[in-house]
Design an enzyme around this catalytic site. Sequence first.
Site, short mmCIF file in Angstrom:
data_model
loop_
_atom_site.label_atom_id
_atom_site.label_comp_id
_atom_site.label_asym_id
_atom_site.label_seq_id
_atom_site.Cartn_x
_atom_site.Cartn_y
_atom_site.Cartn_z
N GLU A 139 -26.96 39.98 62.44
CA GLU A 139 -26.95 39.07 61.29
C GLU A 139 -27.66 37.77 61.66
O GLU A 139 -27.92 37.50 62.84
CB GLU A 139 -25.51 38.77 60.83
CG GLU A 139 -24.84 39.95 60.16
CD GLU A 139 -23.50 39.60 59.54
OE1 GLU A 139 -22.94 40.47 58.87
OE2 GLU A 139 -23.02 38.47 59.72
N HIS A 259 -23.95 30.45 50.83
CA HIS A 259 -24.51 31.74 51.23
C HIS A 259 -25.85 31.92 50.52
O HIS A 259 -25.94 31.76 49.31
CB HIS A 259 -23.56 32.88 50.87
CG HIS A 259 -23.86 34.16 51.58
ND1 HIS A 259 -25.00 34.90 51.33
CD2 HIS A 259 -23.20 34.82 52.56
CE1 HIS A 259 -25.01 35.96 52.10
NE2 HIS A 259 -23.93 35.94 52.86
N ARG A 310 -27.81 30.31 58.25
CA ARG A 310 -27.65 30.25 56.80
C ARG A 310 -28.08 28.92 56.20
O ARG A 310 -28.63 28.87 55.10
CB ARG A 310 -26.19 30.53 56.42
CG ARG A 310 -25.82 31.98 56.58
CD ARG A 310 -24.37 32.21 56.24
NE ARG A 310 -24.06 33.63 56.33
CZ ARG A 310 -22.83 34.13 56.23
NH1 ARG A 310 -21.81 33.31 56.02
NH2 ARG A 310 -22.61 35.43 56.32
N HIS A 371 -19.94 29.13 49.58
CA HIS A 371 -19.40 30.32 50.23
C HIS A 371 -18.27 30.02 51.22
O HIS A 371 -17.24 30.67 51.19
CB HIS A 371 -20.53 31.05 50.96
CG HIS A 371 -20.10 32.28 51.67
ND1 HIS A 371 -19.48 33.34 51.03
CD2 HIS A 371 -20.22 32.66 52.98
CE1 HIS A 371 -19.23 34.30 51.91
NE2 HIS A 371 -19.65 33.91 53.10
N ARG A 406 -21.41 27.29 59.96
CA ARG A 406 -20.76 28.46 60.56
C ARG A 406 -21.78 29.55 60.87
O ARG A 406 -22.62 29.89 60.05
CB ARG A 406 -19.71 29.02 59.60
CG ARG A 406 -19.04 30.30 60.07
CD ARG A 406 -17.99 30.75 59.10
NE ARG A 406 -18.55 31.16 57.82
CZ ARG A 406 -18.82 32.43 57.49
NH1 ARG A 406 -18.61 33.40 58.35
NH2 ARG A 406 -19.30 32.72 56.30
#
Length: 584
Positions: A139, A259, A310, A371, A406
Amino acid sequence: MSPALPRRVESAPRVVERLACGPVEFVTTADVLVVGTGVGGLSLATTLSGHGLHVEVVTKEHLGDGSTRWAQGGVATADAPGDDPEHHLVDTLVAGAGLCDADAVRILVEEGPAAVRYLIEHGTDFDRTPDGTLSYTLEGGHSRPRIVHAGGDATGLEIQTSLESATSAAGDIHVFERTFLLDLLQASDGAVVGARVSRWTGERAEIGEIRARATVLATGGFGQVFAKTSNPAVATGDGLAAAIRAGAEVADIEFVQFHPTVLAIPSVADAAGRAPLVSEAVRGEGAVLIDADGVRVMAGKHPREDLAPRDVVAATMAARMAELGVDHLYLDARGLGEQTLLRRFPTIVASCREAGVDPVTTPIPVAPAAHYACGGVRSDMTGRTSLRGLYVVGEVACTGVHGANRLASNSLLEATVVARRLGALLVADLPPLREPASDTRPARVLDPARRAELTQEMVRHAGVVRRPDELAALEATLTELAGSEGPELRHAAWVMTNLHTIAVALVAAARLREESRGCHRRSDIDHPDDHLRRRIVTIGAQGRLALAWSDPVTDPRTAPQPDPGIPSIDLTTTASPEATKETP
């Protein structure tokens, strides 16, 4: 020389000091009160089970209504071949943009594999390769494939279901649904000694007090403060708002992760504004972001391009959308092929097809949406807060693990690690049961009819990129909303009041942080300021929020060893031979 930072500032809008409600109709006691039933709350409850404690678990609506079940990507764990905790630590620090607590991150990555084994032992069936070992995927922000997943893209649902089953089987955990947290009960010295709640009994709601030796907030995030979010309807920040009213330290609340790829088809959003995610793991498998002309969005914008952290992807998308004057872009997953899409992402494919888009043949419309809250009630990695008797776990907490942004799939991991550490702490050292002091603070609620205005203004002025003039205008709106008296003492008014409290705290911190760092992006300053490598700590008192800068955060690239005062707790239970064999 950088200018001196203000020692303390106060938010302009006032906030409600205590939620107005009816008279208390029942009083119960417990050793441990757990508010919330996601991965954090249920992992804690199952850790406490079997130790002779009266554990009462309450949830706002129904078991499983929280954010955990919607998590698609998985759980990051650094035990795959070719990986190790040091690599995971570095990736987390880089994503956190200079504000991670390196001690906390080290605990996370070193205890992560044991936390995953704990989930497996409690029934979580992660996806596996043909030879029976765990299947790992990649990811954004990760340098190696280390994300374990379940059901392809249904990891959260699998974890939630397995922990619910384990909780039911325990026999000594008492779960109460439709129990709304109003305020924390406090002793005369400020220690938290339980909570005031509203419990639906079938025909009506009753106001009651649950007095406890330890009160644990596992209430999740506050995505519903934004009109566009991936969060479910229950994510209204009730635990965080109650902690603010109680005077607990809150940190990093300005860092809200958007997100990058939420399905941008209005018809698929539910009544609460929640739209389905298109997991980051889709890009991990090779999908790319494009505009309507097929031009790659992330090409040349970051060394990892579509797998950048992100905050980078969301900010780049926001800039491209503003440049083109559009409200969405596209995720092109056609190159993955139908077989891979159906095997790895059955939930996403079904959501897209239900909305009239087949990702096998058509790029998926996507846009950033609120998100994950990187900040929350300030705590250590055992869940301890600034208030004795109050503990936090999961998204409501700010352990320092996430810093300013995060890293993908660290959230389920953090909640499990902290829950297990907190469980060990409470088994060994519970505070005594104490009587609450009389609460003389003025009580009121705000008008729930103004909720849509609040959440839409938050999207418009406190979203991915924040302008100073718009933040000032938003603060003025929040000041005006503070005077909107609620006509009834009911659920909707309590939620509106909580959302307003969180919005005030977020906007005040966003105005104070005059830099762009992680997922806090200012339009007037496009870079971080080394002088501001500090946390903004917020404390509520007498209807105002006081904000202060912390001491500088140690450069996380030095990655110091853990503080010996916070021991690494091994809570690994005796695994079956099969579980041991199946876990690399």
